[in-house]
Design an enzyme around this catalytic site. Structure first.
Site, mmCIF file in Angstrom:
data_model
loop_
_atom_site.group_PDB
_atom_site.id
_atom_site.type_symbol
_atom_site.label_atom_id
_atom_site.label_comp_id
_atom_site.label_asym_id
_atom_site.label_seq_id
_atom_site.Cartn_x
_atom_site.Cartn_y
_atom_site.Cartn_z
ATOM 1 N N SER A 24 -3.627 -12.258 4.466
ATOM 2 C CA SER A 24 -4.772 -11.351 4.519
ATOM 3 C C SER A 24 -5.974 -11.846 3.735
ATOM 4 O O SER A 24 -7.086 -11.372 3.961
ATOM 5 C CB SER A 24 -4.356 -9.969 4.035
ATOM 6 O OG SER A 24 -3.939 -10.033 2.697
ATOM 7 N N HIS A 32 -0.456 -6.788 8.541
ATOM 8 C CA HIS A 32 -1.792 -7.011 9.110
ATOM 9 C C HIS A 32 -1.714 -7.421 10.576
ATOM 10 O O HIS A 32 -2.568 -8.155 11.075
ATOM 11 C CB HIS A 32 -2.555 -8.062 8.302
ATOM 12 C CG HIS A 32 -3.066 -7.547 6.999
ATOM 13 N ND1 HIS A 32 -4.225 -6.792 6.892
ATOM 14 C CD2 HIS A 32 -2.569 -7.636 5.757
ATOM 15 C CE1 HIS A 32 -4.416 -6.468 5.629
ATOM 16 N NE2 HIS A 32 -3.424 -6.966 4.907
ATOM 17 N N LYS A 73 -1.967 0.898 7.897
ATOM 18 C CA LYS A 73 -3.119 0.060 8.262
ATOM 19 C C LYS A 73 -3.563 0.425 9.687
ATOM 20 O O LYS A 73 -4.110 1.499 9.888
ATOM 21 C CB LYS A 73 -2.790 -1.416 8.056
ATOM 22 C CG LYS A 73 -2.734 -1.730 6.547
ATOM 23 C CD LYS A 73 -2.445 -3.168 6.214
ATOM 24 C CE LYS A 73 -2.591 -3.382 4.708
ATOM 25 N NZ LYS A 73 -1.455 -4.044 4.076
HETATM 26 C C1 LIG Z 1 -0.684 -3.770 2.827
HETATM 27 C C2 LIG Z 1 0.473 -4.673 2.723
HETATM 28 C C3 LIG Z 1 1.686 -4.230 2.167
HETATM 29 C C4 LIG Z 1 1.848 -2.874 1.557
HETATM 30 O O1 LIG Z 1 1.843 -1.883 2.546
HETATM 31 P P1 LIG Z 1 1.790 -0.352 2.083
HETATM 32 O O2 LIG Z 1 2.416 0.383 3.208
HETATM 33 O O3 LIG Z 1 0.350 -0.016 1.874
HETATM 34 O O4 LIG Z 1 2.565 -0.254 0.826
HETATM 35 C C5 LIG Z 1 2.759 -5.107 2.181
HETATM 36 N N1 LIG Z 1 2.645 -6.355 2.695
HETATM 37 C C6 LIG Z 1 1.488 -6.809 3.211
HETATM 38 C C7 LIG Z 1 1.413 -8.187 3.768
HETATM 39 C C8 LIG Z 1 0.368 -5.987 3.227
HETATM 40 O O5 LIG Z 1 -0.781 -6.447 3.722
#
Ligand SMILES: *Cc1c(COP(=O)(O)O)cnc(C)c1O
Length: 400
Positions: A187, A215, A246
């Site tokens: 990301s 992502h 997300k």
């Molecule tokens: C956002 C993200 C997380 C955490 O996800 P949440 O549901 O917000 O705890 C874990 N791994 C990656 C690669 C992320 O981008």
């Protein structure tokens, strides 16, 4: 040391964070998350290029309605972990739908993907096993691996030769099971992992593969089924972890999708599952609707892709150095941390909300503005953002 000294040391750390320019301010919004948001302290709405709201579903009326309806049916909360009395028929329906979407036997939900990644390793692997992790993997993977007794190996990000070296090292030390772990999308850089190459190496060394697709879920690959589908390795990838926070409406929740016996074992042994509250009914109902929208057609994904192409091409023409490929995360490389921060501040004044990332989130000297496109942006809004970037880029001497 005294209690007073403890609080003094906290203050010292806070001062240090500020003086190193690493303080992360939080800007309160007073509107829903969207292509445009109202930021407290800004007189007009600003264009939002820094949310994970890829499909623009965070303010979807139908998701809000589904969440409301689930709350009316089941109430506000579960007040229980799943195995005591916290499992709804709706939890099982959501897990079955998620598994079907990702292409696995079953799925298990958590309060967040951070918890899913904290849960996944310890029950499945022991001291005789090894985890080989990409050096840029998400913090929650790093923490989850720490909770597990398996030997740890790290390979240079997306470097398949180094991955093979680590696989050889793990096999040479009489390791029983090997699990390769990678983010599906990195990301900070906007690159997609080469899962085809990873799976090929995994075959050679008889290793398992886990992908964190936070992502990607909902918008990358055919039907938005993620990076394993994009690389046509759904069958070969053993474990997928991802988020409902997300692209899938941006609410909350995480999940692990895997074979039936793996999910069954996680339900028995995963600590963030056994010792933490069940996902609230509203989140379950909202997630079901977001999944329905994601599966209903490609319109939002097409819009997102077209927005990303438009922004990338116009910013390249304007003379900016971009990184990443094939993903709506489009980092604008600045280099100097203070300059990147100044750029983000000036862009906000120009009506474009973006965030600068610098060390320790990215390597020293590679500060950047990480932009993220979403399907709610119009062509005119993308063009307005590029114009603002160009103006500020010239003012700050980033563009000649
Ligand atoms: C956002 C993200 C997380 C955490 O996800 P949440 O549901 O917000 O705890 C874990 N791994 C990656 C690669 C992320 O981008």
């Amino acid at each position: 040391m005294s209690r007073t000294q403890f609080y003094q040391s906290v203050d010292t750390t806070l001062t240090q964070i500020r003086s190193e320019g690493l303080w992360k301010p939080e800007r309160p919004l007073r509107s829903p998350q969207g292509g445009e948001v109202e930021v407290v302290g800004q007189s007009a709405p600003v264009l939002n290029f820094c949310a994970n709201n890829y499909l623009g579903l965070a303010d979807s009326p139908s998701i809000a309605a589904a969440a409301t309806s689930a709350m009316q049916t089941y109430g506000y909360g579960m007040a229980s972990v799943r195995f005591i009395c916290g499992t709804l028929d709706a939890h099982r329906e959501l897990e079955a739908e998620l598994a079907d979407f990702i292409g696995t036997d079953d799925a298990i939900t958590f309060a967040a993907c951070f918890d899913a990644n904290g849960a996944v390793f310890e029950p499945l692997l022991g001291a005789e096993d090894a985890i080989i992790s990409d050096s840029l993997n998400h913090a929650s993977i790093i923490d989850g691996v720490r909770l597990c007794k398996a030997a740890r190996y790290r390979f240079k990000t997306r470097d398949m030769a180094d991955l093979e070296t680590q696989l050889q090292a793990a096999r040479a030390s009489d390791t029983e099971h090997i699990l390769i772990v990678t983010d599906g999308v990195f990301s900070m850089d906007g690159y997609i992992a080469d899962l085809a190459a990873i799976c090929q190496l995994a075959d050679t060394y008889d290793a398992l593969v886990m992908v964190d697709d936070c992502h990607a879920t909902g918008f990358i690959g055919p039907d938005g089924r993620g990076t394993p589908a994009l690389h046509d390795v759904v069958e070969r990838v053993d474990i997928v972890t991802s988020t409902l926070g997300k692209a899938m409406g941006g609410g909350m929740g995480g999940f692990i999708a895997a074979r039936q016996n793996v999910v069954d074992l996680l339900r028995q042994r995963a600590r963030p599952y056994l010792f933490s509250n069940a996902l609230a009914p509203a989140l379950v109902g909202g997630a079901m609707e977001s999944l329905r929208l994601v599966r209903a057609g490609d319109d939002l994904r097409r819009q997102l892709e077209s927005n990303a192409t438009r922004f990338r091409s116009a910013m390249t023409t304007a003379g900016f150095e971009l990184t990443g490929e094939g993903h709506p995360i489009i980092p604008v490389m600045i280099g100097d941390a203070a300059l990147a921060a100044e750029m983000a501040t000036r862009l906000l004044a120009e009506g474009v909300y973006v965030t600068a990332f610098s060390y320790p989130v990215v390597p020293i000297g590679t500060a950047r503005i990480r932009t993220q496109m979403n399907a709610a942006h119009t062509d005119a809004e993308i063009d307005r953002a590029v114009a603002a970037f160009s103006r500020v880029g010239h003012e700050l001497g980033i563009l000649s």
